[in-house]
Design a protein around this motif. Structure first.
Motif, PDB file in Angstrom:
ATOM      1  N   ASN A   8      33.794  30.785  36.028  1.00 21.87           N
ATOM      2  CA  ASN A   8      32.470  30.701  36.629  1.00 21.87           C
ATOM      3  C   ASN A   8      32.316  29.485  37.548  1.00 21.87           C
ATOM      4  N   ILE A   9      33.331  29.225  38.380  1.00 23.44           N
ATOM      5  CA  ILE A   9      33.294  28.006  39.195  1.00 23.44           C
ATOM      6  C   ILE A   9      32.469  28.222  40.466  1.00 23.44           C
ATOM      7  N   SER A  10      31.773  27.164  40.866  1.00 14.61           N
ATOM      8  CA  SER A  10      30.947  27.206  42.076  1.00 14.61           C
ATOM      9  C   SER A  10      31.065  25.887  42.826  1.00 14.61           C
ATOM     10  N   LYS A  11      30.831  25.983  44.145  1.00 15.24           N
ATOM     11  CA  LYS A  11      30.783  24.801  44.991  1.00 15.24           C
ATOM     12  C   LYS A  11      29.699  25.007  46.030  1.00 15.24           C
ATOM     13  N   HIS A  12      28.784  24.041  46.122  1.00 14.76           N
ATOM     14  CA  HIS A  12      27.681  24.123  47.078  1.00 14.76           C
ATOM     15  C   HIS A  12      27.770  22.987  48.091  1.00 14.76           C
ATOM     16  N   TYR A  13      27.408  23.294  49.313  1.00 14.91           N
ATOM     17  CA  TYR A  13      27.167  22.275  50.328  1.00 14.91           C
ATOM     18  C   TYR A  13      25.705  22.412  50.725  1.00 14.91           C
ATOM     19  N   GLY A  14      24.892  21.487  50.249  1.00 16.50           N
ATOM     20  CA  GLY A  14      23.456  21.636  50.407  1.00 16.50           C
ATOM     21  C   GLY A  14      22.976  22.826  49.594  1.00 16.50           C
ATOM     22  N   ASP A  15      22.224  23.719  50.223  1.00 13.72           N
ATOM     23  CA  ASP A  15      21.732  24.917  49.537  1.00 13.72           C
ATOM     24  C   ASP A  15      22.692  26.098  49.649  1.00 13.72           C
ATOM     25  N   ILE A  22      32.862  32.148  40.656  1.00 17.83           N
ATOM     26  CA  ILE A  22      34.137  32.866  40.646  1.00 17.83           C
ATOM     27  C   ILE A  22      34.809  32.704  39.282  1.00 17.83           C
ATOM     28  N   SER A  23      35.270  33.810  38.712  1.00 14.65           N
ATOM     29  CA  SER A  23      36.028  33.783  37.461  1.00 14.65           C
ATOM     30  C   SER A  23      37.315  34.583  37.640  1.00 14.65           C
ATOM     31  N   LEU A  24      38.457  33.956  37.283  1.00 12.45           N
ATOM     32  CA  LEU A  24      39.760  34.614  37.344  1.00 12.45           C
ATOM     33  C   LEU A  24      40.594  34.162  36.154  1.00 12.45           C
ATOM     34  N   ALA A  25      41.405  35.056  35.622  1.00  8.72           N
ATOM     35  CA  ALA A  25      42.382  34.722  34.589  1.00  8.72           C
ATOM     36  C   ALA A  25      43.760  35.046  35.156  1.00  8.72           C
ATOM     37  N   ILE A  26      44.540  34.011  35.457  1.00  6.89           N
ATOM     38  CA  ILE A  26      45.828  34.156  36.144  1.00  6.89           C
ATOM     39  C   ILE A  26      46.943  33.912  35.143  1.00  6.89           C
ATOM     40  N   GLU A  27      47.839  34.889  35.010  1.00  7.79           N
ATOM     41  CA  GLU A  27      48.924  34.797  34.035  1.00  7.79           C
ATOM     42  C   GLU A  27      50.082  33.962  34.581  1.00  7.79           C
ATOM     43  N   LYS A  28      50.851  33.396  33.682  1.00  7.07           N
ATOM     44  CA  LYS A  28      52.005  32.583  34.055  1.00  7.07           C
ATOM     45  C   LYS A  28      52.991  33.411  34.879  1.00  7.07           C
ATOM     46  N   ARG A 215      31.646  35.098  47.047  1.00 10.18           N
ATOM     47  CA  ARG A 215      31.641  35.907  45.829  1.00 10.18           C
ATOM     48  C   ARG A 215      32.958  36.668  45.684  1.00 10.18           C
ATOM     49  N   LEU A 216      33.295  36.984  44.443  1.00 12.97           N
ATOM     50  CA  LEU A 216      34.471  37.798  44.153  1.00 12.97           C
ATOM     51  C   LEU A 216      34.074  39.263  44.223  1.00 12.97           C
ATOM     52  N   GLU A 217      34.624  39.981  45.193  1.00 17.44           N
ATOM     53  CA  GLU A 217      34.315  41.398  45.352  1.00 17.44           C
ATOM     54  C   GLU A 217      35.151  42.267  44.411  1.00 17.44           C
ATOM     55  N   GLN A 218      36.447  41.924  44.270  1.00 22.47           N
ATOM     56  CA  GLN A 218      37.321  42.703  43.392  1.00 22.47           C
ATOM     57  C   GLN A 218      38.562  41.885  43.068  1.00 22.47           C
ATOM     58  N   TRP A 219      39.018  41.988  41.810  1.00 22.05           N
ATOM     59  CA  TRP A 219      40.223  41.298  41.316  1.00 22.05           C
ATOM     60  C   TRP A 219      41.115  42.385  40.752  1.00 22.05           C
ATOM     61  N   ASP A 220      42.202  42.704  41.507  1.00 20.74           N
ATOM     62  CA  ASP A 220      42.945  43.914  41.135  1.00 20.74           C
ATOM     63  C   ASP A 220      44.347  43.883  41.744  1.00 20.74           C
ATOM     64  N   THR A 221      45.131  44.907  41.422  1.00 19.87           N
ATOM     65  CA  THR A 221      46.447  45.067  42.028  1.00 19.87           C
ATOM     66  C   THR A 221      46.282  45.566  43.463  1.00 19.87           C
ATOM     67  N   PRO A 222      47.288  45.348  44.311  1.00 19.87           N
ATOM     68  CA  PRO A 222      47.211  45.881  45.676  1.00 19.87           C
ATOM     69  C   PRO A 222      46.989  47.393  45.704  1.00 19.87           C
ATOM     70  N   GLU A 223      47.657  48.114  44.785  1.00 13.68           N
ATOM     71  CA  GLU A 223      47.532  49.573  44.754  1.00 13.68           C
ATOM     72  C   GLU A 223      46.101  50.008  44.442  1.00 13.68           C
ATOM     73  N   ASN A 224      45.480  49.362  43.462  1.00 15.63           N
ATOM     74  CA  ASN A 224      44.111  49.727  43.109  1.00 15.63           C
ATOM     75  C   ASN A 224      43.114  49.354  44.200  1.00 15.63           C
ATOM     76  N   LEU A 225      43.341  48.220  44.849  1.00 16.78           N
ATOM     77  CA  LEU A 225      42.455  47.838  45.953  1.00 16.78           C
ATOM     78  C   LEU A 225      42.490  48.874  47.060  1.00 16.78           C
ATOM     79  N   TYR A 226      43.667  49.410  47.321  1.00 21.04           N
ATOM     80  CA  TYR A 226      43.811  50.383  48.407  1.00 21.04           C
ATOM     81  C   TYR A 226      43.277  51.750  48.004  1.00 21.04           C
ATOM     82  N   ARG A 227      43.594  52.197  46.795  1.00 21.02           N
ATOM     83  CA  ARG A 227      43.239  53.556  46.374  1.00 21.02           C
ATOM     84  C   ARG A 227      41.892  53.648  45.664  1.00 21.02           C
ATOM     85  N   ARG A 228      41.478  52.558  44.975  1.00 21.84           N
ATOM     86  CA  ARG A 228      40.246  52.606  44.190  1.00 21.84           C
ATOM     87  C   ARG A 228      39.409  51.350  44.412  1.00 21.84           C
ATOM     88  N   PRO A 229      38.960  51.120  45.637  1.00 21.77           N
ATOM     89  CA  PRO A 229      38.133  49.933  45.902  1.00 21.77           C
ATOM     90  C   PRO A 229      36.822  49.989  45.124  1.00 21.77           C
TER      91      PRO A 229
END
Length: 341
Positions: A8-15, A22-28, A215-229
């Motif tokens: 849930n990270i955020s960064k603001h410049y003024g308003d 943004i939330s992501l879980a990245i595997e080793k 904002r995070l629109e989608q976190w997915d594999t390349p195949e899913n982004l292309y076939r199932r946005p």
């Protein structure tokens, strides 16, 4: 358990929220791309991971150890990460050897141990024979590999890359994509790669975080982004295709030829949904939906056409033969993906 967690990270410049929850879980060992248009917050996200920017909200953890929060900030040099910049960031007065070995020199490594470790890194990126050259005597691709060697010599857990191919020509970029994949395979490190070029992201990454307006629109594999946005915006941003408004709510459904034919036969009805049609899923047939050719682009092995459906909506498709402007042909759509209107 994820190796690197953005909670849930955020960064603001003024308003203005440059990065917005943004939330992501990245595997080793994953190769991850942060993809989006200019100004979407991807580089700021990378800089927060590296420790060059402080968080306004949320947490960053590496191996369950807190690196950053609004109350806590681990310095960049203590995060066991290395960063490759778009500008390469090579010292002009140092040789390739000493540029690559810079982090070792900071740790006090000297003599033969220094040379052995640096040459091992340079050989990994095929630069050992250029160890005594200065950056100004290198090509763009060689400079980029020198920056990679500097990453490798410090044995980081996470390698951060900020649009590293942006300054290279098309042919060299294709070659460097292969270099990055080989570098990733050899090191086993986690890669986080920022780019606005979807072809780069799709070619190299295991998973892609698509960002827009912070904002995070989608976190997915390349195949899913292309076939199932997940959204209409992702459907239009990733790859080529047509988003057609249809009379039924079809979100999240894989549509086949009969379903699509029924939807298109109700042209003129109130739109309640939309579907994504990729051009390779459209075939010119003897009997199908009538379209009128409006535009074509010759692509060597095929033509790309844009044609109007009966209700005026544009449909993109490929065909091996030349069709004339204004020509009416019939097409069949084999597959489509349902979207929100």
């Amino acid at each position: 358990m994820a190796q690197l967690t953005l909670d849930n990270i955020s960064k603001h410049y003024g308003d203005h929220a440059v990065v917005d929850e943004i939330s992501l879980a990245i595997e080793k060992g994953q190769f991850v791309a942060l993809l989006g248009p200019s100004g979407c917050g991807k580089t700021t996200t990378l800089r927060m991971i590296a420790g060059f920017e402080q968080l306004d909200t949320g947490r960053i953890l590496l191996n369950d150890i807190l690196l950053a929060s609004p109350e806590h900030h681990t310095e960049p040099e203590r995060r066991n990460m290395s960063m490759v910049f778009q500008s390469y960031a090579l010292w002009p007065h140092k040789t390739v050897l000493d540029n690559a070995g810079y982090t070792l020199s900071l740790k006090g490594v000297r003599g033969q141990a220094y040379r052995d470790q640096v040459f091992a890194a340079l050989e990994t990126v095929n630069l050992g024979h250029l160890a005594d050259r200065y950056p100004q005597a290198l090509s763009g691709g060689q400079r980029q590999r020198a920056a990679l060697a500097r990453c490798l010599v410090s044995h980081p857990e996470v390698v951060l890359l900020d649009e590293p191919l942006a300054n290279l020509d098309v042919h060299l970029r294709a070659s460097m994509e292969a270099t990055f994949r080989q570098f990733h395979d050899r090191t086993g490190a986690t890669f986080i790669y920022v780019t606005h070029d979807q072809a780069e992201a799709m070619a190299m990454a295991d998973r892609i975080a698509v960002m827009n307006h912070g904002r995070l629109e989608q976190w997915d594999t390349p195949e899913n982004l292309y076939r199932r946005p997940a959204s209409r915006w992702v459907a239009t941003f990733i790859g080529k295709g047509s988003v057609l408004d249809v009379p039924s709510h079809v979100h999240g459904k894989h549509l086949r030829a009969d379903d699509i034919g029924n939807l298109l036969s109700n042209a003129g009805a109130m739109h309640r949904g939309a579907m994504l049609v990729r051009p390779e899923d459209v075939t010119v047939v003897a009997e199908g939906a009538r379209v009128t050719v409006r535009h074509r682009v010759y692509q060597g092995e095929r033509y790309q056409y844009i044609a109007d459906l009966a209700d005026g909506q544009p449909l993109t498709f490929y065909h091996s033969r030349l069709l004339d402007h204004g020509q009416i042909v019939q097409v069949q759509i084999a597959h489509a993906w349902g979207l929100d209107l």
